[in-house]
Design an enzyme around this catalytic site. Structure first.
Site, PDB file in Angstrom:
ATOM      1  NE  ARG A  52       2.918   1.410  12.373  1.00  0.00           N
ATOM      2  CZ  ARG A  52       2.431   1.022  11.195  1.00  0.00           C
ATOM      3  NH1 ARG A  52       1.206   0.527  11.128  1.00  0.00           N
ATOM      4  NH2 ARG A  52       3.126   1.116  10.097  1.00  0.00           N
ATOM      5  NE  ARG A 111      -2.769  -0.479   3.439  1.00  0.00           N
ATOM      6  CZ  ARG A 111      -3.494   0.417   4.088  1.00  0.00           C
ATOM      7  NH1 ARG A 111      -4.532   0.975   3.518  1.00  0.00           N
ATOM      8  NH2 ARG A 111      -3.177   0.756   5.319  1.00  0.00           N
ATOM      9  CE  LYS A 133       1.426  -6.447   5.848  1.00  0.00           C
ATOM     10  NZ  LYS A 133       1.123  -5.062   5.540  1.00  0.00           N
TER      11      LYS A 133
HETATM   12  P1  ATP Z   1      -0.297   0.625   7.576  1.00  0.00           P
HETATM   13  O1  ATP Z   1      -0.950   0.875   6.292  1.00  0.00           O
HETATM   14  O2  ATP Z   1      -1.198   0.618   8.729  1.00  0.00           O
HETATM   15  O3  ATP Z   1       0.922   1.485   7.780  1.00  0.00           O
HETATM   16  P2  ATP Z   1       1.510  -1.501   7.228  1.00  0.00           P
HETATM   17  O4  ATP Z   1       2.551  -0.828   8.053  1.00  0.00           O
HETATM   18  O5  ATP Z   1       1.350  -2.973   7.381  1.00  0.00           O
HETATM   19  O6  ATP Z   1       0.116  -0.875   7.472  1.00  0.00           O
HETATM   20  P3  ATP Z   1       1.436  -1.728   4.404  1.00  0.00           P
HETATM   21  O7  ATP Z   1       1.762  -0.759   3.330  1.00  0.00           O
HETATM   22  O8  ATP Z   1       0.025  -2.223   4.486  1.00  0.00           O
HETATM   23  O9  ATP Z   1       1.882  -1.106   5.748  1.00  0.00           O
HETATM   24  O10 ATP Z   1       2.361  -3.028   4.228  1.00  0.00           O
HETATM   25  C1  ATP Z   1       3.719  -2.926   3.967  1.00  0.00           C
HETATM   26  C2  ATP Z   1       4.497  -3.304   5.213  1.00  0.00           C
HETATM   27  O11 ATP Z   1       4.313  -4.682   5.503  1.00  0.00           O
HETATM   28  C3  ATP Z   1       5.976  -3.179   4.987  1.00  0.00           C
HETATM   29  O12 ATP Z   1       6.394  -1.845   5.238  1.00  0.00           O
HETATM   30  C4  ATP Z   1       6.556  -4.184   5.988  1.00  0.00           C
HETATM   31  O13 ATP Z   1       6.753  -3.543   7.227  1.00  0.00           O
HETATM   32  C5  ATP Z   1       5.464  -5.244   6.171  1.00  0.00           C
HETATM   33  N1  ATP Z   1       5.752  -6.559   5.521  1.00  0.00           N
HETATM   34  C6  ATP Z   1       5.493  -7.794   5.981  1.00  0.00           C
HETATM   35  N2  ATP Z   1       5.830  -8.753   5.107  1.00  0.00           N
HETATM   36  C7  ATP Z   1       6.344  -8.144   4.071  1.00  0.00           C
HETATM   37  C8  ATP Z   1       6.872  -8.584   2.834  1.00  0.00           C
HETATM   38  N3  ATP Z   1       6.966  -9.860   2.436  1.00  0.00           N
HETATM   39  N4  ATP Z   1       7.301  -7.633   2.035  1.00  0.00           N
HETATM   40  C9  ATP Z   1       7.226  -6.329   2.387  1.00  0.00           C
HETATM   41  N5  ATP Z   1       6.713  -5.868   3.496  1.00  0.00           N
HETATM   42  C10 ATP Z   1       6.281  -6.760   4.353  1.00  0.00           C
HETATM   43  C1  BTN Z   2       0.378  -4.403   1.960  1.00  0.00           C
HETATM   44  O1  BTN Z   2       0.163  -4.940   3.056  1.00  0.00           O
HETATM   45  O2  BTN Z   2       1.002  -3.338   1.843  1.00  0.00           O
HETATM   46  C2  BTN Z   2      -0.155  -5.063   0.726  1.00  0.00           C
HETATM   47  C3  BTN Z   2       0.834  -6.034   0.157  1.00  0.00           C
HETATM   48  C4  BTN Z   2       0.298  -6.721  -1.070  1.00  0.00           C
HETATM   49  C5  BTN Z   2       1.340  -7.579  -1.734  1.00  0.00           C
HETATM   50  C6  BTN Z   2       0.764  -8.382  -2.854  1.00  0.00           C
HETATM   51  S1  BTN Z   2       1.889  -9.620  -3.467  1.00  0.00           S
HETATM   52  C7  BTN Z   2       0.816  -9.935  -4.794  1.00  0.00           C
HETATM   53  C8  BTN Z   2       0.304  -8.592  -5.275  1.00  0.00           C
HETATM   54  N1  BTN Z   2       1.235  -7.996  -6.202  1.00  0.00           N
HETATM   55  C9  BTN Z   2       1.776  -6.881  -5.736  1.00  0.00           C
HETATM   56  O3  BTN Z   2       2.615  -6.179  -6.326  1.00  0.00           O
HETATM   57  N2  BTN Z   2       1.278  -6.614  -4.500  1.00  0.00           N
HETATM   58  C10 BTN Z   2       0.316  -7.607  -4.096  1.00  0.00           C
END
Ligand code: ATP
Ligand code: BTN
Length: 317
Positions: free
Chosen positions: A312, A114, A178
């Site tokens: 958070r 995201r 996560k």
């Molecule tokens: P929020 O939107 O509340 O800030 P979030 O911190 O989980 O939620 P997202 O953009 O939803 O942010 O998800 C990306 C985050 O997920 C990364 O910054 C990392 O901290 C975590 N994460 C867990 N597994 C992975 C992965 N395989 N690859 C990348 N990020 C991961």
């Molecule tokens: C998040 O938590 O920020 C969302 C992560 C979503 C990752 C998946 S992996 C398959 C699909 N392809 C991408 O490039 N992103 C989503």
């Protein structure tokens, strides 16, 4: 590359000559491919004189035909490598607007999270899963969709023996870490013709160093202490998703709200919600009929829709 890896997937030794014969190339071409695989995909091999090559670590690849057979209603594509399965689903959707398309990849070179974040996507270890669906009933069909996708992932993990919790709007956590993330992207005009791309990343057997990801994370393998078979998980996920999409169409999100709250990891917890430069403190009351977060704040109960919001836990919660 994938054909060669498939021949080695059994973990046994294979001579360069046999591999070359099976692939219709020379022994030196096999050797070059193996070097390429080591450099590009980070996969190591053992080479023993007189025996040939063997994978250093077990590898279980995704199998397009197995997934196709189990998910006959969707147009299934398994790729060795892609920038992002979401991006690929968008590209493929452009050619066929009416049929759901499922794209899986062994590795993403530009996996996206995201708000433009990077999704770490090493080869052969996780699920990078995107399904593109035509939106036929306008914006109504999209209400609560990202939360319902979370329920589908939760059900698929449960079938694997893993109890996860949901973090609003759509992360999956185990022990506060996560394990999966969801990214929905819309293409087209929601009031007219449009498609939604449901992107799901599950950390299945990931072994990258923990510090490569800037937040606590975990994988199904870490939780269970053994590798999880990704084809079976991809199939379960597709079946759960199909069931929940039907329920969403029939019941609307209001019919699934209680189930979502039941699995909500942060129900009743003290949190900080960040929206751009603004930070709001409150206690999570739950979600509403549209899937918006209900937060008890000093100004009363406020409902927040998803978007650029980040949640958070507060230290004192
Ligand atoms: P929020 O939107 O509340 O800030 P979030 O911190 O989980 O939620 P997202 O953009 O939803 O942010 O998800 C990306 C985050 O997920 C990364 O910054 C990392 O901290 C975590 N994460 C867990 N597994 C992975 C992965 N395989 N690859 C990348 N990020 C991961
Ligand atoms: C998040 O938590 O920020 C969302 C992560 C979503 C990752 C998946 S992996 C398959 C699909 N392809 C991408 O490039 N992103 C989503």
């Amino acid at each position: 590359m994938l054909s060669l890896l498939k021949l080695l997937e059994d973990g046994q030794f294979h001579s360069g000559e046999t591999l070359g014969k099976q692939l219709g190339v020379s022994r030196s071409a096999v050797w070059k491919q193996l070097q390429h695989i080591e450099e590009q995909l980070g996969i190591s091999f053992h080479k023993v004189r007189g025996k040939g090559y063997r994978l250093a670590q077990p590898l279980s690849l995704l199998d397009e035909q197995t997934i196709r057979n189990a998910v006959p209603d969707w147009d299934v594509h398994v790729l060795t490598e892609v920038d992002s399965t979401n991006a690929e689903a968008i590209r493929r959707m452009a050619g066929s607007r009416s049929h759901p398309i499922l794209v899986l990849a062994e590795r993403q070179t530009a996996g996206r999270g995201r708000r433009g974040r990077k999704w770490v996507s090493p080869f052969g270890e996780n699920l990078y899963y995107s399904v593109a669906l035509p939106v036929t009933e306008g914006a109504r069909q999209l209400e609560g969709l990202s939360l319902v996708v979370g329920l589908a992932v939760l059900e698929a993990l449960d079938a694997t023996g893993i109890q996860a919790g949901l973090k609003w709007p759509n992360d999956l956590l185990v022990n506060g870490k996560k394990v999966a993330g969801i990214l929905l992207e819309l293409v087209g005009d929601p009031a007219d013709v449009c498609n939604v791309i449901i992107g799901i990343g599950v950390n299945v057997n990931m072994t990258v160093p923990p510090e490569q990801i800037d937040q606590p994370w975990t994988s199904l393998r870490d939780i269970q202490g053994k590798s999880v078979e990704r084809n079976a998980l991809a199939i379960r996920l597709s079946q759960s998703l199909q069931r929940f999409l039907v329920r969403l169409r029939q019941e609307g999100f209001s019919g699934l709200r209680a189930l979502w709250e039941h699995h909500h990891a942060w129900q009743g917890r003290a949190v900080s919600l960040t929206s751009g430069a603004q930070q709001i403190d409150g206690v999570v009351l739950g979600i509403d009929e549209q899937g918006a977060l209900r937060l008890k704040t000093e100004q009363g109960t406020i409902h927040y829709s998803s978007g650029e919001l980040s949640l958070r836990l507060r230290d004192d919660s």
